[in-house]
Motif scaffolding. Sequence first.
Motif, PDB file in Angstrom:
ATOM      1  N   ASP A  72      49.782  55.362  69.135  1.00 45.10           N
ATOM      2  CA  ASP A  72      50.534  56.026  70.213  1.00 45.10           C
ATOM      3  C   ASP A  72      51.831  55.931  70.046  1.00 45.10           C
ATOM      4  OD1 ASP A  72      49.623  58.008  72.307  1.00 45.10           O
ATOM      5  OD2 ASP A  72      51.036  56.586  72.899  1.00 45.10           O
TER       6      ASP A  72
ATOM      7  N   ASP B  90      51.293  65.002  69.951  1.00 42.26           N
ATOM      8  CA  ASP B  90      51.387  65.174  71.307  1.00 42.26           C
ATOM      9  C   ASP B  90      52.509  66.424  71.241  1.00 42.26           C
ATOM     10  OD1 ASP B  90      51.703  65.077  73.953  1.00 42.26           O
ATOM     11  OD2 ASP B  90      52.327  63.203  74.100  1.00 42.26           O
TER      12      ASP B  90
ATOM     13  N   ARG C 199      51.504  60.483  81.327  1.00 41.76           N
ATOM     14  CA  ARG C 199      50.547  60.332  80.073  1.00 41.76           C
ATOM     15  C   ARG C 199      49.067  60.021  80.451  1.00 41.76           C
ATOM     16  NH1 ARG C 199      51.814  58.855  74.619  1.00 41.76           N
ATOM     17  NH2 ARG C 199      50.198  60.200  74.196  1.00 41.76           N
TER      18      ARG C 199
ATOM     19  N   TRP D 267      47.194  61.112  82.845  1.00 40.80           N
ATOM     20  CA  TRP D 267      46.327  62.313  83.322  1.00 40.80           C
ATOM     21  C   TRP D 267      45.794  63.047  82.075  1.00 40.80           C
ATOM     22  CZ3 TRP D 267      45.872  60.553  87.860  1.00 40.80           C
ATOM     23  CH2 TRP D 267      46.770  59.997  88.630  1.00 40.80           C
ATOM     24  N   GLY D 268      44.357  63.382  82.404  1.00 38.40           N
ATOM     25  CA  GLY D 268      43.889  64.421  81.490  1.00 38.40           C
ATOM     26  C   GLY D 268      44.574  65.658  81.497  1.00 38.40           C
ATOM     27  N   ARG D 269      44.696  66.296  80.319  1.00 41.77           N
ATOM     28  CA  ARG D 269      45.176  67.708  80.451  1.00 41.77           C
ATOM     29  C   ARG D 269      44.697  68.911  80.570  1.00 41.77           C
ATOM     30  NH1 ARG D 269      49.526  65.967  75.732  1.00 41.77           N
ATOM     31  NH2 ARG D 269      50.895  64.417  76.914  1.00 41.77           N
ATOM     32  N   GLY D 270      43.180  68.809  80.705  1.00 37.23           N
ATOM     33  CA  GLY D 270      42.350  70.015  80.614  1.00 37.23           C
ATOM     34  C   GLY D 270      42.613  70.684  82.073  1.00 37.23           C
TER      35      GLY D 270
ATOM     36  N   PHE E 228      39.462  57.879  78.435  1.00 36.98           N
ATOM     37  CA  PHE E 228      40.500  57.329  77.441  1.00 36.98           C
ATOM     38  C   PHE E 228      41.447  56.282  77.858  1.00 36.98           C
ATOM     39  CE2 PHE E 228      44.826  59.280  78.778  1.00 36.98           C
ATOM     40  CZ  PHE E 228      44.365  60.214  79.509  1.00 36.98           C
TER      41      PHE E 228
ATOM     42  N   TYR F 236      46.165  54.228  71.633  1.00 39.13           N
ATOM     43  CA  TYR F 236      45.381  55.099  72.395  1.00 39.13           C
ATOM     44  C   TYR F 236      44.064  54.894  71.901  1.00 39.13           C
ATOM     45  CZ  TYR F 236      42.916  59.560  73.203  1.00 39.13           C
ATOM     46  OH  TYR F 236      42.182  60.449  73.735  1.00 39.13           O
TER      47      TYR F 236
ATOM     48  N   VAL G 222      41.140  67.454  77.253  1.00 42.01           N
ATOM     49  CA  VAL G 222      41.206  68.787  76.899  1.00 42.01           C
ATOM     50  C   VAL G 222      39.886  68.949  75.836  1.00 42.01           C
ATOM     51  CG1 VAL G 222      41.994  70.382  75.017  1.00 42.01           C
ATOM     52  CG2 VAL G 222      43.531  69.163  76.654  1.00 42.01           C
TER      53      VAL G 222
ATOM     54  N   ARG H 259      37.479  55.518  69.265  1.00 40.60           N
ATOM     55  CA  ARG H 259      38.459  55.779  68.351  1.00 40.60           C
ATOM     56  C   ARG H 259      39.815  55.025  68.686  1.00 40.60           C
ATOM     57  NH1 ARG H 259      42.236  59.913  67.187  1.00 40.60           N
ATOM     58  NH2 ARG H 259      41.627  61.062  69.006  1.00 40.60           N
TER      59      ARG H 259
ATOM     60  N   GLY I 106      40.045  66.786  83.382  1.00 37.25           N
ATOM     61  CA  GLY I 106      39.830  65.875  82.397  1.00 37.25           C
ATOM     62  C   GLY I 106      40.422  66.033  81.339  1.00 37.25           C
TER      63      GLY I 106
HETATM   64  N1  GTA Z   1      47.977  58.799  70.458  1.00 32.73           N
HETATM   65  O1  GTA Z   1      44.344  61.467  69.341  1.00 32.73           O
HETATM   66  C1  GTA Z   1      45.007  61.217  70.338  1.00 32.73           C
HETATM   67  C2  GTA Z   1      45.190  61.609  71.676  1.00 32.73           C
HETATM   68  N2  GTA Z   1      44.498  62.474  72.281  1.00 32.73           N
HETATM   69  C3  GTA Z   1      43.467  63.562  71.705  1.00 32.73           C
HETATM   70  C4  GTA Z   1      45.135  62.725  73.516  1.00 32.73           C
HETATM   71  N3  GTA Z   1      46.143  61.743  73.658  1.00 32.73           N
HETATM   72  C5  GTA Z   1      46.083  61.286  72.632  1.00 32.73           C
HETATM   73  N4  GTA Z   1      47.043  60.183  72.207  1.00 32.73           N
HETATM   74  C6  GTA Z   1      47.063  59.513  71.024  1.00 32.73           C
HETATM   75  N5  GTA Z   1      46.072  60.106  70.050  1.00 32.73           N
HETATM   76  O2  GTA Z   1      48.609  61.526  77.269  1.00 32.73           O
HETATM   77  C7  GTA Z   1      46.934  61.587  74.864  1.00 32.73           C
HETATM   78  C8  GTA Z   1      47.715  62.738  75.259  1.00 32.73           C
HETATM   79  C9  GTA Z   1      47.697  62.463  76.957  1.00 32.73           C
HETATM   80  C10 GTA Z   1      46.436  61.930  77.183  1.00 32.73           C
HETATM   81  C11 GTA Z   1      45.276  63.060  77.491  1.00 32.73           C
HETATM   82  O3  GTA Z   1      46.052  61.288  75.887  1.00 32.73           O
HETATM   83  O4  GTA Z   1      48.923  62.537  74.907  1.00 32.73           O
HETATM   84  P1  GTA Z   1      44.437  65.179  76.405  1.00 32.73           P
HETATM   85  O5  GTA Z   1      43.171  64.875  75.617  1.00 32.73           O
HETATM   86  O6  GTA Z   1      43.874  65.821  77.903  1.00 32.73           O
HETATM   87  O7  GTA Z   1      45.117  66.372  76.127  1.00 32.73           O
HETATM   88  O8  GTA Z   1      45.616  64.204  76.771  1.00 32.73           O
HETATM   89  P2  GTA Z   1      45.990  66.565  74.485  1.00 32.73           P
HETATM   90  O9  GTA Z   1      46.448  65.651  73.831  1.00 32.73           O
HETATM   91  O10 GTA Z   1      46.987  67.581  74.886  1.00 32.73           O
HETATM   92  O11 GTA Z   1      44.760  67.477  73.785  1.00 32.73           O
HETATM   93  P3  GTA Z   1      44.658  68.482  72.407  1.00 32.73           P
HETATM   94  O12 GTA Z   1      45.666  67.621  71.527  1.00 32.73           O
HETATM   95  O13 GTA Z   1      45.241  69.832  72.936  1.00 32.73           O
HETATM   96  O14 GTA Z   1      43.272  68.392  71.828  1.00 32.73           O
HETATM   97  C12 GTA Z   1      42.422  67.537  71.976  1.00 32.73           C
HETATM   98  C13 GTA Z   1      40.967  67.701  71.643  1.00 32.73           C
HETATM   99  O15 GTA Z   1      40.474  68.765  71.903  1.00 32.73           O
HETATM  100  C14 GTA Z   1      41.093  67.843  69.757  1.00 32.73           C
HETATM  101  O16 GTA Z   1      39.925  67.309  69.305  1.00 32.73           O
HETATM  102  C15 GTA Z   1      41.187  69.416  69.667  1.00 32.73           C
HETATM  103  O17 GTA Z   1      40.416  69.784  68.724  1.00 32.73           O
HETATM  104  C16 GTA Z   1      40.226  69.922  70.936  1.00 32.73           C
HETATM  105  N6  GTA Z   1      40.652  71.235  71.187  1.00 32.73           N
HETATM  106  C17 GTA Z   1      41.685  71.377  71.896  1.00 32.73           C
HETATM  107  N7  GTA Z   1      41.778  72.880  72.135  1.00 32.73           N
HETATM  108  C18 GTA Z   1      40.520  73.322  71.847  1.00 32.73           C
HETATM  109  C19 GTA Z   1      39.991  74.764  71.877  1.00 32.73           C
HETATM  110  N8  GTA Z   1      40.739  75.732  72.294  1.00 32.73           N
HETATM  111  N9  GTA Z   1      38.688  74.813  71.403  1.00 32.73           N
HETATM  112  C20 GTA Z   1      37.963  73.522  71.002  1.00 32.73           C
HETATM  113  N10 GTA Z   1      38.546  72.325  70.887  1.00 32.73           N
HETATM  114  C21 GTA Z   1      39.976  72.234  71.310  1.00 32.73           C
END
Ligand code: GTA
Length: 150
Positions: free
Chosen positions: A110, A16, A117, A119-122, A77, A37, A128, A106, A126
Motif C-alpha cells: 500500500d 488508488d 483511508r 472508511w469504505g468508499r462504497g 479490510f 493493505y 466498493v 489478500r 462499506g
Molecule cells: N493497497 O487492493 C487494494 C485496495 N482496495 C481494493 C481498497 N483499498 C486498497 N488498498 C490497496 N490495495 O483506502 C483501500 C482504498 C481505501 C480503502 C477502502 O481501502 O484505497 P474501497 O475498497 O471501499 O474502495 O476502499 P476503492 O479502493 O475505491 O475500490 P475500487 O478500486 O473502486 O474497487 C474495488 C473492487 O470493486 C475491485 O475489485 C473492482 O473490480 C470492484 N468494482 C469497482 N467498481 C465496480 C463495478 N462498477 N462493478 C463491479 N465491480 C466493481
Amino acid sequence: MASLFKDSAKISAYRDRRFNGTQEEFEQSLLNSTTVYIGNMSFYTTEEQVYELFSRAGEIKKIIMGLDKNSKTPCGFCFVLYYSREDTEDAVKYISGTILDDRPIRVDFDWGFVEGRQWGRGRSGGQVRDEYRTDYDPGRGGYGKLVQRE
Ligand code: GTA
C-alpha cells in the motif's frame, strides 16, 4: 539480500484513485512503503486476530481497521503498518493467501495510510466490492448491497 520487489507495476495491481500525486510518485511510494493493505477479511475479524497473524512477519507499528463510514463498524479490510521494509515484504510474500477466520486473505503493498483511508468508499458505506457482489457471503454481510436492494 536484494529485494524481490523492484518493479512497482508488478507488486500491486491496485491504483488508488484518491492518491494525490503523479503515477511515478505513486509507484515510488509502493516501493518504499512499510504499509500493507489486507483485503477479503470477515467483518467479524478483530484487531487482536490481525495482530496475532501479522506479527509473525515482524514488529507492528500500528493496525488501522477499515470501517463502514455510516455504521462505523469493521467492513472487511485493514492496514498494517510495520517499522521495516523487509517485514513488509515478508507479510506480502508469506501471509497473502493464508487463512484468517476461515477466509483466504489478500495482502497487498500500500502507498501509505492517511486519515480518511479507513472508511469504505462504497455508496452504502462499506467497501466498493460489496456494492456489486452477487454471491452470498455470510462473513461480509450476505449478498452485495445492490442485490439486497432489488
Ligand atoms: N493497497 O487492493 C487494494 C485496495 N482496495 C481494493 C481498497 N483499498 C486498497 N488498498 C490497496 N490495495 O483506502 C483501500 C482504498 C481505501 C480503502 C477502502 O481501502 O484505497 P474501497 O475498497 O471501499 O474502495 O476502499 P476503492 O479502493 O475505491 O475500490 P475500487 O478500486 O473502486 O474497487 C474495488 C473492487 O470493486 C475491485 O475489485 C473492482 O473490480 C470492484 N468494482 C469497482 N467498481 C465496480 C463495478 N462498477 N462493478 C463491479 N465491480 C466493481
